[in-house]
Design a protein around this motif. Structure first.
Motif, PDB file in Angstrom:
ATOM      1  N   ILE A 150       0.861  -1.174   0.000  1.00 46.17           N
ATOM      2  CA  ILE A 150       0.000   0.000   0.000  1.00 46.17           C
ATOM      3  C   ILE A 150       0.894   1.220   0.000  1.00 46.17           C
ATOM      4  O   ILE A 150       1.991   1.200   0.558  1.00 46.17           O
ATOM      5  CB  ILE A 150      -0.965   0.028   1.210  1.00 46.17           C
ATOM      6  N   ASP A 151       0.452   2.274  -0.641  1.00 48.89           N
ATOM      7  CA  ASP A 151       1.264   3.480  -0.786  1.00 48.89           C
ATOM      8  C   ASP A 151       0.456   4.684  -0.340  1.00 48.89           C
ATOM      9  O   ASP A 151      -0.562   5.022  -0.958  1.00 48.89           O
ATOM     10  CB  ASP A 151       1.718   3.647  -2.236  1.00 48.89           C
ATOM     11  N   ARG A 184      -3.854   0.708  -2.583  1.00 49.56           N
ATOM     12  CA  ARG A 184      -3.236  -0.512  -3.114  1.00 49.56           C
ATOM     13  C   ARG A 184      -2.824  -0.346  -4.575  1.00 49.56           C
ATOM     14  O   ARG A 184      -2.184  -1.248  -5.134  1.00 49.56           O
ATOM     15  CB  ARG A 184      -4.213  -1.684  -2.972  1.00 49.56           C
ATOM     16  N   MET A 185      -3.185   0.770  -5.187  1.00 54.04           N
ATOM     17  CA  MET A 185      -2.781   1.061  -6.568  1.00 54.04           C
ATOM     18  C   MET A 185      -1.406   1.725  -6.531  1.00 54.04           C
ATOM     19  O   MET A 185      -1.250   2.851  -6.057  1.00 54.04           O
ATOM     20  CB  MET A 185      -3.787   1.980  -7.242  1.00 54.04           C
ATOM     21  N   ILE A 186      -0.404   1.016  -6.993  1.00 56.36           N
ATOM     22  CA  ILE A 186       0.971   1.507  -6.975  1.00 56.36           C
ATOM     23  C   ILE A 186       1.285   2.165  -8.315  1.00 56.36           C
ATOM     24  O   ILE A 186       1.204   1.509  -9.366  1.00 56.36           O
ATOM     25  CB  ILE A 186       1.966   0.362  -6.699  1.00 56.36           C
ATOM     26  N   ALA A 187       1.617   3.439  -8.276  1.00 55.34           N
ATOM     27  CA  ALA A 187       1.971   4.189  -9.491  1.00 55.34           C
ATOM     28  C   ALA A 187       3.482   4.402  -9.521  1.00 55.34           C
ATOM     29  O   ALA A 187       4.072   4.845  -8.531  1.00 55.34           O
ATOM     30  CB  ALA A 187       1.241   5.526  -9.519  1.00 55.34           C
ATOM     31  N   LEU A 188       4.100   4.096 -10.647  1.00 53.55           N
ATOM     32  CA  LEU A 188       5.546   4.270 -10.808  1.00 53.55           C
ATOM     33  C   LEU A 188       5.829   5.219 -11.960  1.00 53.55           C
ATOM     34  O   LEU A 188       5.226   5.112 -13.024  1.00 53.55           O
ATOM     35  CB  LEU A 188       6.229   2.925 -11.096  1.00 53.55           C
ATOM     36  N   GLU A 204      -2.861  -3.871  -6.529  1.00 54.64           N
ATOM     37  CA  GLU A 204      -2.685  -5.027  -5.655  1.00 54.64           C
ATOM     38  C   GLU A 204      -1.393  -5.770  -5.972  1.00 54.64           C
ATOM     39  O   GLU A 204      -1.375  -6.767  -6.703  1.00 54.64           O
ATOM     40  CB  GLU A 204      -3.902  -5.950  -5.757  1.00 54.64           C
ATOM     41  N   VAL A 205      -0.305  -5.283  -5.379  1.00 52.83           N
ATOM     42  CA  VAL A 205       1.041  -5.756  -5.696  1.00 52.83           C
ATOM     43  C   VAL A 205       1.591  -6.608  -4.557  1.00 52.83           C
ATOM     44  O   VAL A 205       1.445  -6.256  -3.372  1.00 52.83           O
ATOM     45  CB  VAL A 205       1.971  -4.559  -5.950  1.00 52.83           C
ATOM     46  N   THR A 257       3.687  -2.597   3.708  1.00 54.80           N
ATOM     47  CA  THR A 257       2.896  -3.784   3.401  1.00 54.80           C
ATOM     48  C   THR A 257       1.766  -3.922   4.411  1.00 54.80           C
ATOM     49  O   THR A 257       1.840  -3.415   5.531  1.00 54.80           O
ATOM     50  CB  THR A 257       3.764  -5.049   3.445  1.00 54.80           C
ATOM     51  N   GLN A 258       0.717  -4.585   3.983  1.00 55.02           N
ATOM     52  CA  GLN A 258      -0.364  -4.971   4.879  1.00 55.02           C
ATOM     53  C   GLN A 258      -0.797  -6.379   4.506  1.00 55.02           C
ATOM     54  O   GLN A 258      -0.549  -6.844   3.383  1.00 55.02           O
ATOM     55  CB  GLN A 258      -1.548  -4.013   4.779  1.00 55.02           C
TER      56      GLN A 258
END
Length: 439
Positions: free
Chosen positions: A256-257, A269-273, A293-294, A319-320
């Motif tokens: 989670i970010d 939970r949406m990870i943007a890079l 969801e990574v 993390t969770q």
């Protein structure tokens, strides 16, 4: 004074005529086209220019077009701009009516069909567009169709599926550039076929049978290339032999970010890079990618594999557990994409390559169109297949074709065009009418 004004008028007219004649003279002898659109996408896309640059040596194009009508002129006009970028691209025409038997032997069925020859390779085109022509050139660079086997039978994402979680859209685009997706079901075969260039294990939902896992580890031990897409909660014990063979581990929980809110992402939970660790896959890659969801990954032991992270979360990520609790949370940055390589045990090739990613949704039908997801997926497949010359290809399409407007801005624009602009025109018209009456 009047004579001088007339003389000036005649001189000006003469200069205009001379200027028009000079422009006509130059345009008849020099062909110069200026395209000021983004990336010159009206004349030729950056991707097409890049593919042309990868072709070292002449390309011969034969068009089987009837000389009657305008088809030959149309084909020549379309290919002329490609010839400007690559002068050793040669076009010739053959009249299909002169030797029908030879046309049948060649399989020519469409008037104007093109056959592209490069070295000992050949590609055919029934329809000539920039997209189809660029795809054909890319297949010429690749050399031959690559067989990509997608493991099926255990709830994996399907390469021919249309469901949101499937990979059908991406797989169809891969086939246009010279990759052929085939199913691989270990209930029907005991081993990976010898001609397979890459195996994709995309998020199995059920436990793999011992025979299926043995077939995969044997394939890996014999020098095969592999893409493993793992999702959170995908710590099935049946996959442990594969993880052990690679020296990695899919960590429990999901990323989670907290910085997702600053990017207008409602789900943490949406990870943007937008920034990537240096690697052969991500070199020069600057597009933003989205991963829902990574699962985090870790290297657990040193081995003969060279492991290079190419996907990494921000420092704000943690993390969770899958149920949402944060017990035993790990803090970022955390890796969730590994590129593994080693000297191949197979004498047929020099290097063996594997990619492991803690997410499979980024290439799914639902998320493929987000940011640079598709472009990153193409880079991953090109690297795994050893087509390094194609990795740094510019992304397809123009990045400015979609205009994102907030609801507030849309309301302002609507009021401006529907109310303000008509009122402004009425006021201006009223002022002009008032001034004319006074005059």
């Amino acid at each position: 004074m009047a004579t001088l004004r007339r003389l000036n008028g005649w001189l000006f007219a003469l200069l205009v005529v001379l200027g028009a004649g000079a422009i006509g003279f130059l345009s008849a002898r020099h062909n110069h086209v200026a395209d000021w659109t983004f990336g010159s996408r009206v004349s030729m896309s950056p991707e097409t220019r890049s593919v042309l640059a990868k072709l070292e040596g002449p390309v011969e194009i034969v068009s089987y077009a009837d000389p009657q009508g305008d088809l030959r002129q149309t084909i020549a006009a379309v290919l002329q701009r490609y010839q400007q970028a690559k002068p050793d691209l040669h076009l010739s025409f053959v009249d299909p009516q002169k030797d029908p038997a030879a046309m049948r032997n060649l399989g020519i069925t469409v008037d104007g069909e093109l056959i592209l020859h490069y070295r000992d390779r050949e590609q055919r085109l029934d329809v000539l567009t920039e997209r189809s022509f660029t795809d054909a050139l890319e297949r010429l660079v690749r050399g031959s169709d690559r067989i990509v086997a997608f493991v099926t039978g255990d709830g994996e994402r399907r390469a021919d599926g249309v469901a949101n979680a499937d990979l059908g859209t991406f797989a169809s685009q891969l086939e246009q550039s010279g990759m052929r997706a085939v199913p691989l079901n270990f209930s029907q075969v005991a081993a990976v076929p010898d001609h397979t260039d890459l195996v994709v294990l995309a998020s199995p939902q059920a436990a793999l049978s011992p025979s299926a896992m043995k077939a995969l580890t044997d394939y890996l031990g014999n020098g095969g290339n592999l893409l493993w897409l793992a999702d959170p909660g995908n710590q099935d014990p049946s996959l442990q032999p594969l993880a052990d063979a690679l020296g990695i581990r899919v960590l429990p929980g999901e990323l989670i970010d907290a910085s997702a809110a600053t990017l207008a992402l409602k789900d943490p939970r949406m990870i943007a890079l937008g920034d990537y660790p240096p690697s052969a896959i991500t070199r020069g890659f600057t597009l933003t990618t989205l991963f829902p969801e990574v699962a985090p990954l870790a290297e657990v032991r040193k081995s003969e594999w060279q492991i290079v992270p190419f996907l990494r979360s921000s420092a704000q990520a943690t993390t969770q557990s899958i149920d949402g609790t944060s017990a035993n949370a790990m803090k970022g940055p955390l890796d969730f994409g590994f590129a593994l390589s080693r000297l191949s045990p197979s004498p047929a090739k020099s290097e063996q390559r594997v990619a492991v990613i803690g997410n499979g949704d980024f290439l799914s039908n639902s998320y493929l169109g987000n940011g640079g997801n598709r472009a990153l997926g193409e880079r991953i497949f090109d690297w795994l297949l050893g087509d390094d010359a194609l990795i740094n290809m510019p992304s397809r399409g123009a990045p400015d074709r979609v205009l994102t407007v907030s609801q507030g801005s849309l309301n302002v624009l609507s009021i401006a065009y529907i109310v303000v602009l008509p009122l402004l025109l009425l006021v201006i018209g009223g002022l002009i009418a008032w001034r004319r009456r006074r005059a």
